[in-house]
Scaffold this active site. Structure first.
Site, short mmCIF file in Angstrom:
data_model
loop_
_atom_site.label_atom_id
_atom_site.label_comp_id
_atom_site.label_asym_id
_atom_site.label_seq_id
_atom_site.Cartn_x
_atom_site.Cartn_y
_atom_site.Cartn_z
N ASN A 192 -44.92 -0.14 -6.02
CA ASN A 192 -45.81 -1.25 -5.64
C ASN A 192 -45.63 -1.47 -4.15
O ASN A 192 -44.51 -1.39 -3.66
CB ASN A 192 -45.42 -2.56 -6.32
N GLU A 242 -66.29 -25.51 1.45
CA GLU A 242 -65.42 -24.80 0.49
C GLU A 242 -64.55 -25.81 -0.26
O GLU A 242 -64.35 -25.68 -1.47
CB GLU A 242 -64.58 -23.77 1.26
#
Ligand code: M6R
Length: 596
Positions: A97, A469
Site C-alpha cells: 500500500n 459547499e
C-alpha cells in the site's frame, strides 16, 4: 484505500486471508489477490469482487500467505495490476500500500538489469528490488530494497522456502495481531479481530519478521524494538471506521493524508514541467456537478488569480444544453467518482464541440477517463460517506496545481513565486491537522444550528464557493434547509428572511474583502440572527461581532478555502450528529449519480 493481510500459523492460510480480505472490503477496492506458500508459491488475483475471486479459486494448502485489496492509483484495475506480484523466479511475492514515487526510474534501471515486468504498477519494482538484493535473507533484502525507494509504503513479502513473512512501514498503517501459535499482519485491525484482540502497531521506518510463534520488530537502524501489545476493544463494525463513529468523520480526518498523497508526485511533475497538460489554453471552462461544481468555482478564482486566464464554470447538467460559442476552451471536467452521468455527457459534448478535455477524478479506470484527452487523478482513496469531503479538498489541490501549471506555461508566475506557493501547499496537511485538533470546539459551537429550520452560509470572493459547499454539506446530512450566499447579495433579498431563529455561518478571512465582510456580519447581527463566524486565529474584531467564533490557522488567502472547508465539514457533521441523522447514507441520495 488498499488493504493488506498476511498470515503465519497452523490454520489454512487461504481461509484466514479470504476472511481478512472480506473484512477489508469496506476500504474500497477494484481488484484483489492472494499468494500462499505450500509445495510451491501460488498466486490468485483478479479484477472485481472478492466473492468472485474466492469462488473461482481452487483449494490451496499452505500455512503462510499474503492477501491484498487494491484501489487503483498507478495503472488501471486489471488482473495484471492486482497484487501480489511475483519476482522473475516466481519465488517471492509482495503486496504493498502506498506510492513508490521514483518507480519509473527504478523500473528502467531494473529492466536494464534484466528484470521483466508484468504490470503497470509502481509496486512491482519492490518485488524486483527484493529479487536483486536477496542473498539468503529476505529481511535483509527488504531493508536493502527500501534504501532505493522514495515514497510511502506498507509492504509485506514472502518466499517460497520461508516460514516467515517480512514487512515494513512508512506513512501507511500496518498492525500485527498476536495470536497463540499464529500471527497476522494487516493494514488495520478489522482484518484480524476474528483471531485476536492483541495488536502491535508498527511505526514509520520499522521492519518486521513474523512467523507463527515469533514476531520481531526492528527500528530504522536494525536494532530490535520491544513493544507491549495493545488490547483492542472494538467490534468489527467499529474497527471498519477506524474507531470513528461515521465514515464521514473518518474521511474528514483522513484529509491531511489525502492531500499529501495528491500532491506527492504532482509537485515534482510541476517542477519538471510535465504536469497535467502540455499546451497553453486561451480560456478555461470548468464543468461539474454538486460538490465538484463548488471545487470548480474555487478553481475559477485560482486560475484567474495565478494564470490570468479567463475561466468560466458551468454545471454539467446545463452545459450540454447551452449553445456553446467561441473558440474551444480547455474543458476541465471534475468528478470524484468519474461516473456522474451529467458530467460524462458534458465530456462527450465538449469533445463534439472540438474542445480539448481534461478530467479530474479520484477513481482510476472510471468511465470519464475514457471520454477525455487527459486525466489527472486525485489520490484521496475511497470515500464511503455519501457526503464528499476528502475528494473535495483533493480536487482543490488539483485546482492549485492546474493554476500553477498554466501560470508556469504562460509565465504569469515566476519560478520563485511558484516555489513559494508549492511550499505553502506542502504545509497544508499540517494546517488541516490544526483545524482537526479543534474539532471539539467546533462541536460545541454547533449548538446554535441544531434547532434551526433555515441556516445561511455567507462568504465572499474565493470563500463564497466554500460557503456554498458548507450549505450543501449541512442540507444533505442534517436535513436543515441551508443556503450559501455571496455576502454582498444579502441586501438584495435574503435579508428579509433573517431573524433570531435563523442562524448565519459567516467566513471572514483577512483578504481584500475583510472589511466588507465584517460590515455584512454587522448587518446580520442587527437582525438578531445568531452568528457563527469562521475566521483566522486571533481575530478579535471578528470575535466582537459574532456570537461564536471558530478559527483556522493563518494561511495565504488563496489557500484559505482548504482549512475553511474542513471547518464547514465539521460544522455540518456535528450538527447532523446532534440531530441524530443517518450521516453516511442521507435519505434520497447516492454516492455516485449515474442517471441524468
Ligand atoms: O462523483 P461526482 O464528483 O461527479 O459527484 C457529483 C455530485 O453528485 C457530488 O459531488 C455530490 O454533490 C456530493 N456527494 C455531495 O456531498
Amino acid at each position: 484505500m488498499c488493504g493488506i493481510i498476511g498470515y503465519a500459523g497452523p490454520r489454512e492460510a487461504q481461509e484466514v486471508l479470504l476472511d481478512g480480505l472480506r473484512r477489508l472490503e469496506y476500504r474500497g477496492y477494484d481488484s484483489a489477490g492472494l499468494a500462499i506458500v505450500g509445495s510451491s508459491l501460488k498466486v490468485f488475483k483478479d479484477k472485481g469482487e472478492i466473492s468472485k475471486l474466492s469462488s473461482s479459486m481452487p483449494q490451496l494448502r499452505g500455512h503462510l500467505g499474503v492477501g491484498h485489496t487494491r484501489w487503483a492509483t498507478c495503472g488501471k484495475p486489471s488482473q495484471q495490476n492486482a497484487h501480489p506480484f511475483l519476482d522473475c523466479t516466481g519465488q517471492m511475492a509482495v503486496v504493498h500500500n502506498g506510492i513508490i514515487e521514483n518507480h519509473l526510474a527504478l523500473r528502467k534501471k531494473l529492466i536494464d538489469e534484466g528484470h521483466v515486468f508484468t504490470s503497470e504498477t509502481d509496486t512491482e519494482v519492490l518485488v524486483h528490488l527484493l529479487e536483486k538484493h536477496y542473498k539468503g535473507d529476505l529481511h535483509a533484502a527488504l531493508r536493502e530494497a527500501l534504501k532505493e525507494v522514495k515514497g510511502t509504503y506498507a509492504v509485506v513479502a514472502i518466499r517460497t522456502d520461508g516460514r516467515e513473512l517480512v514487512a515494513a512501514r512508512k506513512e501507511n498503517p500496518l498492525v500485527i495481531g498476536l495470536g497463540v501459535g499464529e500471527n497476522i499482519v494487516a493494514s488495520d485491525v478489522t482484518a484480524m479481530l476474528n483471531y485476536t484482540n492483541k495488536a502491535l502497531y508498527i511505526m514509520d521506518g520499522e521492519t518486521v519478521v513474523l512467523g507463527p510463534s515469533k514476531v520481531t520488530i526492528y527500528d530504522v537502524d536494525g536494532r530490535t524494538v520491544h513493544r507491549d501489545p495493545s488490547i483492542i476493544t472494538w467490534t468489527v463494525e467499529d474497527a471498519k471506521k477506524g474507531g470513528f463513529e461515521h465514515y464521514m468523520l473518518k474521511e474528514i480526518f483522513e484529509q491531511p493524508t489525502a492531500i499529501h498523497n495528491s500532491l506527492l508526485e504532482s509537485l515534482d511533475e510541476l517542477e519538471s514541467g510535465t504536469l497535467m497538460i502540455d499546451h497553453d489554453a486561451p480560456s478555461i471552462k470548468l464543468v461539474a456537478c454538486g460538490t465538484s461544481y463548488h471545487a470548480s468555482m474555487v478553481g475559477k478564482y485560482i486560475i484567474e488569480a495565478l494564470a490570468k486566464i479567463p475561466t468560466t464554470v458551468e454545471l454539467a447538467s446545463e452545459y450540454r444544453y447551452s449553445p456553446g460559442t467561441g473558440e474551444g476552451p480547455l474543458t476541465v471536467l471534475l468528478t470524484q467518482s468519474g461516473e456522474t452521468a451529467d458530467t460524462l455527457a458534458a465530456a462527450r459534448e465538449a469533445r463534439r464541440r472540438g474542445c480539448p478535455t481534461l478530467a479530474v477524478t479520484n477513481v482510476v479506470g472510471s468511465t470519464i477517463a475514457r471520454e477525455v484527452d487527459r486525466v489527472f487523478y486525485t489520490k484521496a482513496g475511497p470515500e464511503i460517506g455519501v457526503a464528499a469531503t476528502k475528494t473535495y479538498t483533493t480536487q482543490l489541490m488539483a485546482m492549485y496545481l492546474l493554476g500553477m501549471r498554466l501560470a508556469q506555461m504562460r509565465r504569469a508566475m515566476g519560478r520563485d513565486e511558484i516555489r513559494e506557493l508549492t511550499s505553502e501547499l506542502r504545509g497544508m496537511p499540517r494546517y488541516i491537522g490544526k483545524v482537526l485538533d479543534r474539532a471539539h470546539e467546533v462541536e460545541a459551537a454547533t449548538d446554535m444550528l441544531v434547532p434551526a429550520r433555515d441556516v445561511f452560509f455567507l462568504g465572499r470572493n474565493i470563500n463564497y464557493p466554500t460557503m456554498l459547499e458548507g450549505a450543501l454539506k449541512l442540507k444533505e446530512i442534517s436535513y436543515i434547509h441551508a443556503e450559501g450566499y455571496a455576502a454582498g447579495e444579502l441586501k438584495h433579498g435574503p435579508l428579509a428572511l433573517l431573524d433570531a431563529s435563523t442562524p448565519v455561518v459567516a467566513a471572514c478571512v483577512k483578504d481584500h474583502t475583510y472589511e466588507k465582510m465584517l460590515a455584512n456580519i454587522s448587518e446580520v447581527a442587527a437582525r438578531d440572527s445568531p452568528i457563527l463566524a469562521i475566521g483566522l486565529e486571533g481575530d478579535a474584531d471578528l470575535a466582537a461581532v459574532a456570537d461564536s467564533t471558530v478559527s483556522v490557522p493563518k494561511v495565504n488567502p488563496i489557500l484559505s478555502p482548504v482549512p475553511l472547508t474542513v471547518m464547514v465539514q465539521l460544522i455540518a457533521y456535528y450538527t447532523a450528529r446532534k440531530r441524530g441523522c443517518p450521516i453516511d447514507k442521507p435519505r434520497n441520495l447516492a454516492k455516485s449519480v449515474t442517471v441524468d
